[in-house]
Enzyme design. Structure first.
Site, PDB file in Angstrom:
ATOM      1  N   SER A   1    -105.451  25.641  36.196  1.00 38.29           N
ATOM      2  CA  SER A   1    -104.655  24.593  37.328  1.00 38.29           C
ATOM      3  C   SER A   1    -103.684  25.702  38.165  1.00 38.29           C
ATOM      4  O   SER A   1    -103.298  26.630  37.875  1.00 38.29           O
ATOM      5  CB  SER A   1    -103.974  23.458  36.495  1.00 38.29           C
ATOM      6  OG  SER A   1    -102.689  23.556  36.699  1.00 38.29           O
ATOM      7  N   LYS A   2    -103.578  25.025  39.314  1.00 43.28           N
ATOM      8  CA  LYS A   2    -102.832  25.764  40.128  1.00 43.28           C
ATOM      9  C   LYS A   2    -101.288  25.762  39.631  1.00 43.28           C
ATOM     10  O   LYS A   2    -100.682  27.000  40.102  1.00 43.28           O
ATOM     11  CB  LYS A   2    -102.754  25.106  41.603  1.00 43.28           C
ATOM     12  CG  LYS A   2    -104.036  25.341  42.108  1.00 43.28           C
ATOM     13  CD  LYS A   2    -104.223  24.958  43.758  1.00 43.28           C
ATOM     14  CE  LYS A   2    -105.914  25.346  43.900  1.00 43.28           C
ATOM     15  NZ  LYS A   2    -106.173  24.406  45.115  1.00 43.28           N
ATOM     16  N   ARG A   3    -101.024  25.062  38.756  1.00 46.52           N
ATOM     17  CA  ARG A   3     -99.652  25.171  38.267  1.00 46.52           C
ATOM     18  C   ARG A   3     -99.489  26.344  37.016  1.00 46.52           C
ATOM     19  O   ARG A   3     -98.486  26.455  36.533  1.00 46.52           O
ATOM     20  CB  ARG A   3     -99.144  23.886  37.843  1.00 46.52           C
ATOM     21  CG  ARG A   3     -98.751  22.997  38.984  1.00 46.52           C
ATOM     22  CD  ARG A   3     -98.552  21.497  38.822  1.00 46.52           C
ATOM     23  NE  ARG A   3     -99.396  20.999  38.051  1.00 46.52           N
ATOM     24  CZ  ARG A   3    -100.521  20.524  38.778  1.00 46.52           C
ATOM     25  NH1 ARG A   3    -100.573  20.363  40.048  1.00 46.52           N
ATOM     26  NH2 ARG A   3    -101.578  19.748  37.987  1.00 46.52           N
ATOM     27  N   ASP A   4    -100.579  26.873  36.769  1.00 46.53           N
ATOM     28  CA  ASP A   4    -100.581  27.679  35.654  1.00 46.53           C
ATOM     29  C   ASP A   4     -99.687  28.987  35.848  1.00 46.53           C
ATOM     30  O   ASP A   4    -100.414  29.623  36.578  1.00 46.53           O
ATOM     31  CB  ASP A   4    -102.042  27.977  35.415  1.00 46.53           C
ATOM     32  CG  ASP A   4    -102.608  28.060  33.868  1.00 46.53           C
ATOM     33  OD1 ASP A   4    -101.746  28.367  33.225  1.00 46.53           O
ATOM     34  OD2 ASP A   4    -103.829  27.577  33.661  1.00 46.53           O
TER      35      ASP A   4
END
Ligand code: GLU
Length: 492
Positions: free
Chosen positions: A256-259
């Protein structure tokens, strides 16, 4: 359909080039080159709200950095297929939408967002999957007129044949079929803002651009039956589809882009000073593998051996250690000047080298990078790897203290200190240091690791690093003796 392979990467310019999209582009590129076909980039910019400025140019720029070349795109139009931005193709979609309306394969829906939301909400509360219930599927002309008179605007929906089944032989997943009824209610093909939806535009464009194979992420798999419905409505032959599994992180979850743990954007790898060919090699192995155990391949080799039938059907795990390993393999083989160019900006950014370095500094830093090239996976690592050149204070860890406090350790430190103290500053070069180490070996009968490790720690404070004589040379007499002095303080 043309017989020449034509594939496309179709980015929405809503952000920078993500590693997952880079992989889609890369596999399409390899597929096209392997089959002597064309690789096309089409900008899918119909989501006016999410588009960002520079979205398209930064994607293209990062693909260029990765050495992924295209045959057609906004900057390389083929008049037969142009334009390559969906927002510039509205004149192509309009008559087709009209055709579907005329044939009663599509209709105007005047429901407001509030009404649609309320419908979805009620369905959710009843435990159903929200879908358009068809309230405006069969309006009489009078009903339509009444909505128009109210000042409502409309979207256009595709009439789904809920009885139909859509089956295809997916390049990656094999036979797949969807019952239309399970997929969707009548879906929007033209939004209220006059823009076509993704499913409509992508179908029309793939058809008119003679796309033969659609290779994309499997987050799109449920869109495929919708697209097949549109192909069917126009009597067009669909391309072959292949849906690649997603990339997952080390915990097995979808990237996920928030990883925070995994660097997600190509631009970031570029900024860190990775070699593009290393990243190309790494990304090519994310969900694809050749026969055999070998993992290092040039771009030409990958083009030659690429086989779409070897795209993996299980999620591609992002393996950080592998990335570092591949990065290092390429770094080791790269020209020193390239490595320096990748590392230098980081030394400057860390304030370790001045902004407009003198020739002397450049030469020194070049030697410094040369010393660590074998250990580097990317340019920015130089700051950490070479920190002992910049830190005033050495702080030994317990393992190093133990190493030096051993019987032989103490002897070696004392001996190297004496010998280096006697070595004149102008003779402080690696080739003069080697014989001194041999002298210690012969005088004290200490060899191998027991000899090298204490010397390494004494001059650098750490247990790993470049070749010891080279390290000593580049540190120079003053720093070496200062280090030994500091180290002695910590073991006494
Ligand atoms: N614009 C779509 C995306 O960025 C492309 C999907 C497709 O390849 O059909 O996900």
């Amino acid at each position: 359909m043309s017989s020449k392979v034509r594939v496309r990467y179709a980015p929405s310019p809503t952000g920078e080039l993500h590693i997952g999209n880079a992989r889609t582009a890369l596999f399409n590129y390899l597929f096209a080159r392997h089959h002597g076909g064309d690789f096309i980039i089409r900008t899918e910019d119909t989501d006016l709200i999410r588009n960002i400025e520079q979205g398209e140019s930064s994607q293209l720029d990062n693909l260029t950095w990765l050495n992924i070349e295209w045959d057609e795109a906004v900057d390389k139009p083929n008049p037969q297929y142009a334009p390559y931005r969906q927002s510039e193709r509205l004149h192509i979609y309009e008559p087709l939408i009209q055709q579907l309306l005329d044939e009663d394969k599509a209709y105007r829906c005047y429901m407001t967002s509030e009404e649609l939301d309320a419908e979805a909400q009620a369905q959710r509360e009843a435990g159903e999957t929200p879908r358009y219930g068809g309230a405006h599927a069969h309006l009489t002309p009078e009903q339509e007129q009444a909505f128009i008179d109210e000042g409502r605007d409309y979207s256009i929906r595709f009439r789904v044949n809920s009885e139909a089944v859509y089956a295809f032989d997916d390049i990656v997943k094999g036979d797949i079929s969807f019952k239309a009824n399970d997929v969707a209610g009548d879906f929007v093909i033209l939004k209220r803002d006059g823009m076509p939806t993704y499913n409509f535009a992508v179908t029309v464009d793939d058809h008119y651009m003679d796309i033969t194979h659609v290779l994309r992420g499997d987050d799109h798999i449920a869109n495929t039956p919708r697209q097949m419905m549109i192909y069917e409505a126009f009597g067009w032959e669909p391309p072959r589809f292949g849906h690649m599994t997603l990339i997952i992180n080390e915990e097995g979850r979808k990237l996920s882009k928030r990883d925070g743990g995994i660097i997600q954007f190509i631009e970031q790898y570029r900024d860190l000073g990775y070699l593009p060919e290393a990243l190309f090699n790494f990304v090519a192995l994310l969900g694809w593998s050749p026969e055999g155990e070998e993992e290092l391949f040039t771009q030409e080799e990958l083009i030659k051996i690429f086989d779409e039938n070897r795209l993996s059907n299980s999620p591609a795990a992002f393996d950080r250690d592998k990335l570092l390993w591949i990065g290092n393999e390429y770094m080791k083989k790269a020209d020193l000047q390239r490595v320096v160019d990748l590392a230098f900006p980081h030394l400057i950014k860390a304030g370790l080298v001045e902004d407009n370095p003198s020739q002397e500094t450049i030469e020194w830093a070049t030697r410094l990078v040369g010393l660590y090239q074998e250990q580097m996976a990317y340019g920015a690592q130089i700051v950490e790897l070479a920190s002992l050149f910049f830190n005033e204070d050495l702080k030994l860890d317990q393992a190093s203290i133990d190493e030096l406090s051993s019987e032989t350790g103490l002897v070696v430190v004392k001996a190297i200190k004496e010998k280096l103290t006697q070595l004149p500053e102008e003779e402080f070069v690696a080739e003069n240091v080697r014989p001194l180490m041999n002298e210690i070996r012969d005088e004290h009968d200490i060899r191998g690791r027991q000899l090298f490790m204490p010397i390494r720690i004494a001059v650098s404070g750490v247990m790993s690093g470049p070749e010891v004589p080279d390290l000593i040379e580049l540190l120079g007499k003053e720093k070496v003796l200062d280090h030994i002095h500091q180290v002695e303080q910590q073991i006494s």
